[in-house]
Structures are given as C-alpha cells and as structure tokens.
Design a protein around this motif. Structure first.
Motif, PDB file in Angstrom:
ATOM      1  N   VAL A   1       0.829  -0.995   0.034  1.00  0.00           N
ATOM      2  CA  VAL A   1      -0.062   0.067   0.024  1.00  0.00           C
ATOM      3  C   VAL A   1       0.859   1.308   0.063  1.00  0.00           C
ATOM      4  CG1 VAL A   1      -0.335  -0.031   2.303  1.00  0.00           C
ATOM      5  CG2 VAL A   1      -1.838   1.243   0.969  1.00  0.00           C
ATOM      6  N   LEU A   2       0.465   2.349  -0.779  1.00  0.00           N
ATOM      7  CA  LEU A   2       1.264   3.324  -0.928  1.00  0.00           C
ATOM      8  C   LEU A   2       0.528   4.520   0.083  1.00  0.00           C
ATOM      9  CD1 LEU A   2       3.547   5.111  -2.027  1.00  0.00           C
ATOM     10  CD2 LEU A   2       2.088   5.638  -4.273  1.00  0.00           C
ATOM     11  N   THR A   3       1.072   4.921   0.796  1.00  0.00           N
ATOM     12  CA  THR A   3       0.319   5.597   1.891  1.00  0.00           C
ATOM     13  C   THR A   3       1.093   6.760   2.688  1.00  0.00           C
ATOM     14  OG1 THR A   3      -1.113   5.489   3.874  1.00  0.00           O
ATOM     15  CG2 THR A   3       0.787   4.208   3.790  1.00  0.00           C
ATOM     16  N   ASP A   4       0.604   7.987   2.828  1.00  0.00           N
ATOM     17  CA  ASP A   4       1.138   8.793   3.917  1.00  0.00           C
ATOM     18  C   ASP A   4       0.328   8.830   5.272  1.00  0.00           C
ATOM     19  OD1 ASP A   4      -1.033  10.273   3.172  1.00  0.00           O
ATOM     20  OD2 ASP A   4      -0.135  11.959   2.312  1.00  0.00           O
ATOM     21  N   ASP A   5      -0.479   7.926   5.345  1.00  0.00           N
ATOM     22  CA  ASP A   5      -1.500   7.741   6.776  1.00  0.00           C
ATOM     23  C   ASP A   5      -0.685   7.238   7.769  1.00  0.00           C
ATOM     24  OD1 ASP A   5      -4.026   7.777   7.940  1.00  0.00           O
ATOM     25  OD2 ASP A   5      -3.433   5.717   8.278  1.00  0.00           O
ATOM     26  N   ALA A   6      -0.555   7.769   8.877  1.00  0.00           N
ATOM     27  CA  ALA A   6       0.319   7.609  10.189  1.00  0.00           C
ATOM     28  C   ALA A   6      -0.068   6.312  10.697  1.00  0.00           C
ATOM     29  CB  ALA A   6       0.178   8.562  11.082  1.00  0.00           C
ATOM     30  N   ALA A   7      -1.364   5.929  10.726  1.00  0.00           N
ATOM     31  CA  ALA A   7      -1.944   4.658  11.288  1.00  0.00           C
ATOM     32  C   ALA A   7      -1.616   3.535  10.470  1.00  0.00           C
ATOM     33  CB  ALA A   7      -3.372   4.789  11.695  1.00  0.00           C
ATOM     34  N   THR A   8      -1.659   4.032   9.339  1.00  0.00           N
ATOM     35  CA  THR A   8      -1.262   2.714   8.551  1.00  0.00           C
ATOM     36  C   THR A   8       0.123   2.377   8.241  1.00  0.00           C
ATOM     37  OG1 THR A   8      -3.117   3.250   6.934  1.00  0.00           O
ATOM     38  CG2 THR A   8      -1.524   2.105   5.768  1.00  0.00           C
ATOM     39  N   LEU A   9       0.992   3.347   8.673  1.00  0.00           N
ATOM     40  CA  LEU A   9       2.445   3.157   8.561  1.00  0.00           C
ATOM     41  C   LEU A   9       2.822   2.268   9.837  1.00  0.00           C
ATOM     42  CD1 LEU A   9       3.658   6.504   7.185  1.00  0.00           C
ATOM     43  CD2 LEU A   9       3.743   4.335   5.781  1.00  0.00           C
ATOM     44  N   ARG A  10       2.281   2.813  10.765  1.00  0.00           N
ATOM     45  CA  ARG A  10       2.673   2.092  12.206  1.00  0.00           C
ATOM     46  C   ARG A  10       2.066   0.902  12.169  1.00  0.00           C
ATOM     47  NH1 ARG A  10       0.099   7.095  14.542  1.00  0.00           N
ATOM     48  NH2 ARG A  10       1.932   8.659  14.802  1.00  0.00           N
ATOM     49  N   GLN A  11       0.982   0.440  11.506  1.00  0.00           N
ATOM     50  CA  GLN A  11       0.387  -0.951  11.611  1.00  0.00           C
ATOM     51  C   GLN A  11       1.079  -1.829  10.754  1.00  0.00           C
ATOM     52  OE1 GLN A  11      -3.573  -0.193  11.149  1.00  0.00           O
ATOM     53  NE2 GLN A  11      -3.859   0.808  13.126  1.00  0.00           N
ATOM     54  N   ALA A  12       1.948  -1.430   9.662  1.00  0.00           N
ATOM     55  CA  ALA A  12       2.332  -2.339   8.671  1.00  0.00           C
ATOM     56  C   ALA A  12       3.569  -3.149   9.202  1.00  0.00           C
ATOM     57  CB  ALA A  12       3.155  -1.462   7.689  1.00  0.00           C
ATOM     58  N   ASP A  13       3.770  -4.471   8.793  1.00  0.00           N
ATOM     59  CA  ASP A  13       4.651  -5.528   9.001  1.00  0.00           C
ATOM     60  C   ASP A  13       6.083  -4.885   8.565  1.00  0.00           C
ATOM     61  OD1 ASP A  13       2.850  -7.108  10.168  1.00  0.00           O
ATOM     62  OD2 ASP A  13       2.421  -7.811   7.920  1.00  0.00           O
ATOM     63  N   ARG A  14       6.061  -4.145   7.356  1.00  0.00           N
ATOM     64  CA  ARG A  14       7.308  -3.687   6.941  1.00  0.00           C
ATOM     65  C   ARG A  14       7.091  -2.459   6.269  1.00  0.00           C
ATOM     66  NH1 ARG A  14       8.445  -7.319   9.418  1.00  0.00           N
ATOM     67  NH2 ARG A  14       9.793  -9.171   8.811  1.00  0.00           N
ATOM     68  N   VAL A  15       7.906  -1.571   6.296  1.00  0.00           N
ATOM     69  CA  VAL A  15       7.783  -0.018   5.752  1.00  0.00           C
ATOM     70  C   VAL A  15       9.242   0.170   4.781  1.00  0.00           C
ATOM     71  CG1 VAL A  15       7.658   2.292   6.106  1.00  0.00           C
ATOM     72  CG2 VAL A  15       6.494   0.686   7.442  1.00  0.00           C
ATOM     73  N   ILE A  16       8.799   0.687   3.692  1.00  0.00           N
ATOM     74  CA  ILE A  16       9.746   1.167   2.652  1.00  0.00           C
ATOM     75  C   ILE A  16       9.803   2.693   2.459  1.00  0.00           C
ATOM     76  CG2 ILE A  16      10.520   0.647   0.305  1.00  0.00           C
ATOM     77  CD1 ILE A  16      10.003  -2.141   0.321  1.00  0.00           C
TER      78      ILE A  16
END
Length: 196
Positions: free
Chosen positions: A28-43
């Motif tokens: 998922v391509l996102t700038d949403d803070a909650a989505t980033l925090r909940q991801a298993d991996r962040v690029i």
C-alpha cells in the motif's frame, strides 16, 4: 504480509511497487500515520531533492512517525540520505536515525562523473539484507550525493571516494543503490528485507 510504502513527493515509487508485486506482495502506498505504524514492513524510497522531501515530511508530520517506527524500515536512495542527520543538499536537517552528514560528490579528475550512474559492486557487507550474496555483486546506482563511511555503514562501494552503499541501525536499513532496479541481486535484497 502487510507492506507500506511511504508516500511523499519523491519519484521512483512505482518501480518499487512493481518489484514487491513480483515477490508476491501487494504493498500500500500511503502517507497515513496509522497505516504506517500498523504495517509489518515499511519502505521509504525516493529520487528527488532533500529539502523539498523533508518539507513534505514535516508538513504532513511524517518525520516524527518515521523516527518512531519499530518494525523493519528500508530506505532507498534519497530515503537513505533522509534517514541521516543532515544533508549538504539544500543545507537540510534530516531525520537523524543515522548519525551522518550527506555530502556531494566532488570530482577530482576529468573522468569523474556526477551523478554516479550505473552498476557498481558491493563490498564489506554486514547486514542480514545481504544474506546469500557475494562480495562484489553488482547493483544499480544513480545519485549525486553520498553518505561517508560511518559506524552505521553496512556495505561499501566506491565512486570518486569510498562511501556507504548501505546502512543499518536497529530496525532501520537503507541502501544508496536501487534494489528494485538491480536484477536478481536486488530482488534477493528485497526478499531478505521482507523476511527479517
């Protein structure tokens, strides 16, 4: 696996998306803070200019979000540079994960080209990102700024000077090169990141 790509005003996002899809991941391509925090991996990818990129991150409060992520994070190209303390590009204060200052290549000979563009070899690899790879495997670079060698250096290469081809501190990993454009070697690096 839930993989989030940080959305900001940087180029080269979709080649990263496509590389992940080839490995069976639908990011998922996102700038949403909650989505980033909940991801298993962040690029944290990017091609672009440090000052404008940091302004976008600050304006959207993504700077503090990125600093506080606890899952594995992979910075790519400008993403690696923005994880450093400061960049000489635009005299820009960055995120400060890596205690290093990003410098511009200074040609010393006629044949020294800036930007550094093309395939170059990796040496002194010291990170689980490089599991299964060999010293002098080749990856693809395109950049005018670089991170000098420092205590967070996880692999080296050379163009005009020896510098940090990759970095690692805690859950933060970064590559100056583009794994998504580096063929089977790059695919292995992305796969290793997903398997951390």
């Amino acid at each position: 696996m839930n993989v989030a790509i940080i959305k900001y005003n940087a180029g080269n996002i979709y080649s990263v998306v496509n590389a992940l899809k080839r490995l069976g991941t639908d990011p998922v391509l996102t700038d949403d803070a909650a989505t980033l925090r909940q991801a298993d991996r962040v690029i944290f990818p990017g091609q672009g200019e440090a000052g404008g990129a940091m302004k976008y991150l600050r304006d959207h409060a993504l700077d503090s979000v990125i600093r506080n992520l606890t899952q594995p994070v992979l910075g790519i190209c400008v993403g690696q540079q923005l994880l450093c303390r400061h960049s000489d590009e635009g005299d820009t204060d960055c995120l400060g994960i890596f205690d290093a200052v990003v410098k511009r290549f200074c040609p010393t000979r006629h044949e020294d080209k800036v930007p550094a563009m093309g395939w170059n070899s990796l040496r002194d690899m010291k990170s689980p990102l490089f599991r299964g790879l060999n010293d002098n495997d080749f990856v693809y670079f395109v950049h005018s700024y670089y991170v000098p060698l420092c205590r967070h250096t996880a692999a080296t290469t050379e163009h005009i000077v020896e510098y940090s081809a990759a970095m690692h501190r805690d859950n933060f990993y970064a590559t100056q090169f583009h794994p998504e454009k580096s063929g089977t070697v790059g695919e292995r690096i992305i796969k290793n990141f997903l398997e951390l």
